[in-house]
Motif scaffolding. Structure first.
Motif, PDB file in Angstrom:
ATOM      1  N   ILE A 192       2.945  -4.773  -7.949  1.00 32.86           N
ATOM      2  CA  ILE A 192       3.214  -3.338  -7.936  1.00 32.86           C
ATOM      3  C   ILE A 192       1.899  -2.577  -8.001  1.00 32.86           C
ATOM      4  CG2 ILE A 192       4.467  -1.446  -9.055  1.00 32.86           C
ATOM      5  CD1 ILE A 192       6.057  -3.727 -10.553  1.00 32.86           C
ATOM      6  N   LEU A 193       1.771  -1.565  -7.155  1.00 34.12           N
ATOM      7  CA  LEU A 193       0.608  -0.677  -7.203  1.00 34.12           C
ATOM      8  C   LEU A 193       1.072   0.700  -7.663  1.00 34.12           C
ATOM      9  CD1 LEU A 193      -2.407  -0.210  -6.580  1.00 34.12           C
ATOM     10  CD2 LEU A 193      -1.714   0.499  -4.282  1.00 34.12           C
ATOM     11  N   SER A 194       0.514   1.153  -8.786  1.00 35.48           N
ATOM     12  CA  SER A 194       0.813   2.498  -9.272  1.00 35.48           C
ATOM     13  C   SER A 194      -0.443   3.346  -9.151  1.00 35.48           C
ATOM     14  CB  SER A 194       1.281   2.443 -10.734  1.00 35.48           C
ATOM     15  OG  SER A 194       0.189   2.136 -11.596  1.00 35.48           O
ATOM     16  N   ASN A 195      -0.403   4.554  -9.639  1.00 35.82           N
ATOM     17  CA  ASN A 195      -1.574   5.418  -9.573  1.00 35.82           C
ATOM     18  C   ASN A 195      -2.702   4.941 -10.474  1.00 35.82           C
ATOM     19  OD1 ASN A 195      -0.374   7.169  -7.721  1.00 35.82           O
ATOM     20  ND2 ASN A 195       0.561   8.418  -9.333  1.00 35.82           N
TER      21      ASN A 195
ATOM     22  N   TRP B 278       0.817  -1.216   0.000  1.00 39.50           N
ATOM     23  CA  TRP B 278       0.000   0.000   0.000  1.00 39.50           C
ATOM     24  C   TRP B 278       0.850   1.266   0.000  1.00 39.50           C
ATOM     25  CZ3 TRP B 278      -4.136  -1.369  -1.958  1.00 39.50           C
ATOM     26  CH2 TRP B 278      -4.827  -2.509  -1.559  1.00 39.50           C
ATOM     27  N   GLU B 279       2.115   1.132   0.372  1.00 42.85           N
ATOM     28  CA  GLU B 279       3.045   2.253   0.280  1.00 42.85           C
ATOM     29  C   GLU B 279       3.611   2.388  -1.129  1.00 42.85           C
ATOM     30  OE1 GLU B 279       5.968   1.480   3.253  1.00 42.85           O
ATOM     31  OE2 GLU B 279       4.579   1.787   4.926  1.00 42.85           O
ATOM     32  N   LYS B 280       3.102   1.536  -2.034  1.00 41.03           N
ATOM     33  CA  LYS B 280       3.490   1.532  -3.451  1.00 41.03           C
ATOM     34  C   LYS B 280       4.964   1.164  -3.644  1.00 41.03           C
ATOM     35  CE  LYS B 280      -0.188   4.595  -4.961  1.00 41.03           C
ATOM     36  NZ  LYS B 280      -0.588   5.843  -5.651  1.00 41.03           N
ATOM     37  N   LYS B 281       5.425   0.288  -2.733  1.00 40.13           N
ATOM     38  CA  LYS B 281       6.751  -0.280  -2.896  1.00 40.13           C
ATOM     39  C   LYS B 281       6.629  -1.618  -3.614  1.00 40.13           C
ATOM     40  CE  LYS B 281       8.444   1.831   1.378  1.00 40.13           C
ATOM     41  NZ  LYS B 281       8.970   1.586   2.747  1.00 40.13           N
ATOM     42  N   LYS B 282       7.536  -1.894  -4.497  1.00 45.72           N
ATOM     43  CA  LYS B 282       7.489  -3.140  -5.257  1.00 45.72           C
ATOM     44  C   LYS B 282       7.731  -4.336  -4.344  1.00 45.72           C
ATOM     45  CE  LYS B 282      10.848  -4.030  -8.127  1.00 45.72           C
ATOM     46  NZ  LYS B 282      11.683  -3.935  -9.352  1.00 45.72           N
TER      47      LYS B 282
END
Length: 490
Positions: A122-125, A14-18
């Motif tokens: 991976i979470l991106s925008n 959720w911190e958008k770290k891979k």
């Protein structure tokens, strides 16, 4: 992965770290957790309807990347050149029979080999991304085979029944993966496989703003119309079911109504004469039989009896008997697994009725349905449901729940039918009801050679203290099956 590590995993995500995970073997425990991981992520992203689709695609890609490594290890052990066309064509069948067909017994210690397989989340925008890579350079023959499947136009109907190639295994195959991506609304532009000089990469991007697709195919409409046209329960049975909930009803009134139905009368007396009900009278009459089994059990029996009668008029006898056998076995297993005595009866009724949606689908005289049934016989359980969702737009548990609502079944029965194969999508208070049904279904599927222990949700196994105890679980399956067969009468 322990639960604590999983929480750390999500915090990083959720911190958008891979998040990167390296596989230790071809039977890595991460597979047990993937469904739960995807469910947690997609639920937070308001995309929970994609859970099954993403899980199937990911597991299939992982399997294919693992088997590409296994193929190279096998060819090296056989002192063959995988890049030599003659060696490849002459021995690929041997690889399939000795490795792919024995996959559960074929271990690969990746930590001791020169090969690596890992996946990133991976979470991106804009996207949730699943990324998998191995350090395998594909051969010209493999590349041609893969690219042929990747070149199919997204807008075309993918006739994977005729075009699937099972010569090297590969599970669902790229055709079906692409079909899932198209029909889910993700779109093929968000899926690709890249061939690099020293590696192969698979990438699936899931748009965060994706809306749930409205899958209104001809077959979906046909099935729902079929539900609407199915006959209702006979009036006298509907009345009796209501009377069983009426504490003021005269006992003699129920007896007099039932005795007019010889088939139902014999079912009740046979049940009361079984080993489950202790009585000095080995030949109880109807009134004594009803007294022995009780009104709650009688209500359940009426529901089962009426359901069976409805479908006996529209389903071939042999097919109905096969499904009814499995339904009864699932019901027995579910009741045995239930920890709470007060829920045993409700679990039994859900188990008995868990396949009514499949009966609706099977009642259709439609070539497309027939093709789904033929293909699904050779697939794992999850693909059976995914094939129905893919081609029909609705799965049999959902069809069954719709029918159960139409017939005014109790709310817990409707819930259990709808979520029988979705144990991670239920509310916490429904765990005692759904978990036994889910595991009972898994046990039945394993006994039918349609499922592996490795695909059972680990949280359900933990609930029953069967996690990481495969041998004990399989023995339990055999024990329950022997018990069931000793008492089952069609």
């Amino acid at each position: 992965m322990e639960d604590i590590k999983i929480q750390e995993f999500f915090n990083f995500f959720w911190e958008k770290k891979k998040i990167r995970y390296y596989f230790k073997s071809n039977h890595d425990n991460i597979i047990h957790y993937l469904h739960a991981i995807f469910h947690r992520i997609l639920a937070e992203l308001d995309l929970s309807f994609l859970t099954e689709t993403i899980y199937v695609i990911a597991v299939e890609l992982i399997s294919n990347f693992q088997k590409a490594v296994a193929k190279r290890i096998f060819f090296a052990e056989q002192q063959l050149d995988i890049n030599n066309y003659h060696d490849y064509v002459s021995n690929i069948g041997k690889f399939k029979s000795l490795v792919l067909d024995q996959w559960d017994k074929y271990p690969i210690d990746l930590e001791k080999s020169a090969y690596r397989i890992y996946f990133d989340l991976i979470l991106s925008n804009e996207y949730f991304i699943f990324y998998i890579e191995n350090n395998v350079k594909v051969t010209i023959f493999e590349k041609e085979r893969i690219e042929k499947r990747l070149l199919v136009d997204e807008t075309q109907y993918i006739d994977f029944y005729n075009d699937l190639d099972f010569s090297e295994g590969g599970g669902l195959g790229l055709f079906l993966i692409k079909s899932l991506i198209v029909n889910s609304g993700i779109g093929l532009k968000n899926f690709k496989i890249e061939f690099r000089q020293d590696s192969t990469i698979g990438i699936l991007r899931v748009p965060l703003k994706l809306n749930k697709p409205s899958i209104e195919t001809y077959l979906r409409k046909l099935i729902l119309n079929k539900v609407d046209t199915l006959p209702s329960y006979p009036d006298h049975l509907q009345e009796l079911i209501k009377k069983c909930d009426d504490g003021e009803v005269a006992f003699d009134y129920i007896v007099n109504k039932i005795i007019r139905d010889p088939g139902l009368t014999s079912q009740i007396i046979r049940l009361a004469s079984s080993a489950g009900y202790i009585t000095r009278n080995k030949n109880p009459d109807l009134k004594l039989s009803i007294s022995l089994i009780g009104l709650r059990q009688l209500k359940h029996l009426l529901m089962i009896y009426a359901t069976k009668n409805v479908f006996s008029k529209i389903i071939e006898k042999k097919q109905l008997e096969e499904i009814w056998f499995e339904s009864n076995r699932i019901a027995y297993f579910s009741q045995r697994l239930q920890k709470l005595p007060e829920l045993k009866e409700i679990n039994f009724i859900i188990g008995i009725l868990n396949l009514i949606g499949k009966l609706v689908i099977y009642s259709l005289d439609n070539k497309e349905i027939q093709r789904i049934r033929v293909l699904s016989k050779n697939r794992a359980t999850y693909s059976d449901l995914m094939l129905e969702e893919l081609e029909i737009g609705i799965t049999y548990p959902e069809v069954g729940a719709v029918l159960a609502e139409l017939w005014k079944f109790p709310d817990n029965v409707i819930y259990g039918i709808r979520y029988q194969m979705k144990p991670l999508q239920i509310s916490e208070d429904k765990i005692p009801i759904v978990y036994p049904v889910y595991l009972a279904k898994c046990m039945n599927e394993i006994l039918c050679n349609r499922l592996s222990y490795d695909f059972i949700e680990y949280r359900v196994l933990k609930y029953f203290d069967l996690w990481d105890r495969k041998d004990e679980f399989l023995k339990l399956c055999e024990t329950y099956d022997q018990e069931f067969r000793s008492i089952y009468v069609l």
